[in-house]
Design an enzyme around this catalytic site. Structure first.
Site, PDB file in Angstrom:
ATOM      1  N   THR A  13      42.424  38.130  34.589  1.00 41.32           N
ATOM      2  CA  THR A  13      43.056  38.964  33.558  1.00 41.32           C
ATOM      3  C   THR A  13      44.231  38.277  32.878  1.00 41.32           C
ATOM      4  O   THR A  13      44.447  38.447  31.678  1.00 41.32           O
ATOM      5  CB  THR A  13      43.542  40.284  34.211  1.00 41.32           C
ATOM      6  N   THR A  90      42.623  38.775  40.039  1.00 45.67           N
ATOM      7  CA  THR A  90      43.144  39.410  41.256  1.00 45.67           C
ATOM      8  C   THR A  90      42.041  39.867  42.210  1.00 45.67           C
ATOM      9  O   THR A  90      42.274  40.012  43.400  1.00 45.67           O
ATOM     10  CB  THR A  90      44.010  40.641  40.899  1.00 45.67           C
ATOM     11  N   CYS A 273      41.065  48.505  59.811  1.00 45.10           N
ATOM     12  CA  CYS A 273      42.406  49.032  59.509  1.00 45.10           C
ATOM     13  C   CYS A 273      43.206  48.011  58.722  1.00 45.10           C
ATOM     14  O   CYS A 273      42.989  46.802  58.821  1.00 45.10           O
ATOM     15  CB  CYS A 273      43.158  49.368  60.789  1.00 45.10           C
TER      16      CYS A 273
HETATM   17  N1  ASP Z   1      38.411  41.286  37.168  1.00 46.88           N
HETATM   18  C1  ASP Z   1      39.645  40.499  37.087  1.00 46.88           C
HETATM   19  C2  ASP Z   1      39.478  39.273  37.960  1.00 46.88           C
HETATM   20  O1  ASP Z   1      39.589  39.329  39.130  1.00 46.88           O
HETATM   21  C3  ASP Z   1      40.801  41.320  37.518  1.00 46.88           C
HETATM   22  C4  ASP Z   1      42.144  40.638  37.446  1.00 46.88           C
HETATM   23  O2  ASP Z   1      42.309  39.477  37.161  1.00 46.88           O
HETATM   24  O3  ASP Z   1      43.144  41.371  37.646  1.00 46.88           O
HETATM   25  O4  ASP Z   1      39.226  38.233  37.445  1.00 46.88           O
END
Ligand code: ASP
Length: 338
Positions: A13, A90, A273
């Protein structure tokens, strides 16, 4: 002399822009955005070089082949730079930061993996802070390990987990304290940081092993378990309940595990967990699993366990040696019981 940071831009992103299909990475876009950020030329900032990968990937599309590409890229530029920043999506960032921790054997310089929840080009983006602080940490701070910086926290890469799908505080390392916090100052908690390796950096040649993960659920059948464990699978992260328990009253399930272990499949028991550690001696439901030959993953995240299994098979260890190493602390990824 200004410090120098090598930026590996893999996608995610952070560098995306709005397209007709929604956010997507576009070649050259992030580098142009960064060239327009006056703060990046401030005297307190390091010099940087960006290596943009092609294609830029949403991290959900990444595979272990990309982990190796990044590790080899860092190794090839290791002597020319003071630190490294990996810009990454992410979604699978915790897998990549875990894998890099194992693959970069003999690390003495910071490698900071980061990204953002909102692209850098947007007004309310968290990318600016994550990017600037990661660059400063990579250039100036003595953290000779693979870290993940996000939402003001510097975490050990092989302890990190994505814990929030849409919050800016998207990552945590539930079983290990942050290595640092970025507030008014960037406060590195030296006592939690690993010592620099005494060996030279090495990225081993790697095969492509077959490993997987299975999350236990009430009612899991022997057949589903047996199918999952079929050849060519070499290693499995079994995400079990609580302190590592599973159904002791399910002979089909237990037999499928025993048969696979007897064939040399390494099965590592991790907890579903968020916090705490596996202890297969606490309950009869844990001892039943231990008797099948699964090994304890202690307090490792499932992400780190999967990356570690992949790495150990990839460097050519036999199943017996993989079992041993899975139960040892190699990069600060697990805490052994006292
Ligand atoms: N779908 C994106 C990725 O993991 C999400 C992100 O970068 O926050 O490339």
């Amino acid at each position: 002399m200004k410090k120098r940071v090598y930026i590996v831009y893999t996608g995610g992103t952070i560098g995306m822009t709005a397209t007709a299909d929604g956010y997507a990475p576009v070649s050259g876009f992030l580098e142009r955005q960064m060239a327009d950020m006056r703060e990046l030329t401030h005297r307190s900032m390091p010099e940087y070089t960006i290596h943009e990968y092609s294609p830029l990937l949403d991290s959900s599309n990444m595979t272990p082949a990309e982990w190796l590409l990044i590790a080899a890229d860092i190794r090839d530029h290791y002597d020319e730079f003071d630190g490294f920043v990996v810009l990454h999506g992410t979604d699978t960032m915790a897998y990549t930061s875990s894998a890099l921790a194992f693959m970069l054997d003999g690390l003495r310089k910071p490698v900071v993996v980061t990204g953002s929840q909102i692209p850098l080009c947007e007004v309310r983006s968290d990318a600016r802070e994550n990017l600037i602080t990661s660059l400063i940490i990579a250039a100036e701070h003595a953290v000779p390990e693979v870290c993940l910086f996000f939402g003001a926290k510097l975490l050990r890469g092989c302890r990190a987990k994505k814990v929030h799908a849409d919050g800016f505080d998207a990552f945590d390392s539930p079983n290990y304290p942050p290595l640092g916090i970025a507030g008014i100052d960037i406060d590195i908690q030296e006592r939690f940081v690993r010592l620099p390796s005494s060996r030279p950096l090495e990225v081993a040649a790697m095969a492509q092993p077959v490993v997987g993960a299975l999350r236990l659920f009430p009612g899991i059948s022997g057949e589903v378990t047996r199918n999952m464990l079929q050849p060519p699978l070499q290693g499995l992260v079994l995400e079990a309940y609580g302190v590592g328990n599973g159904p002791e009253n399910n002979p089909g399930f237990l037999e499928a595990l025993t048969d696979a272990v007897d064939r040399g499949v390494v099965i590592v028991d991790c907890t579903q967990c968020l916090r705490g550690t596996v202890d297969l001696t606490d309950y009869a439901t844990g001892s039943a699993l231990a008797r099948t030959g699964v090994v304890s993953g202690y307090d490792m995240t499932a992400e780190a366990a999967l990356a570690k299994l992949h790495y150990l098979f990839a460097i050519g260890l036999d199943p017996g040696e993989v079992r041993n190493q899975m139960q040892r602390d190699l990069r600060g990824e697990l805490t052994l019981p006292e």
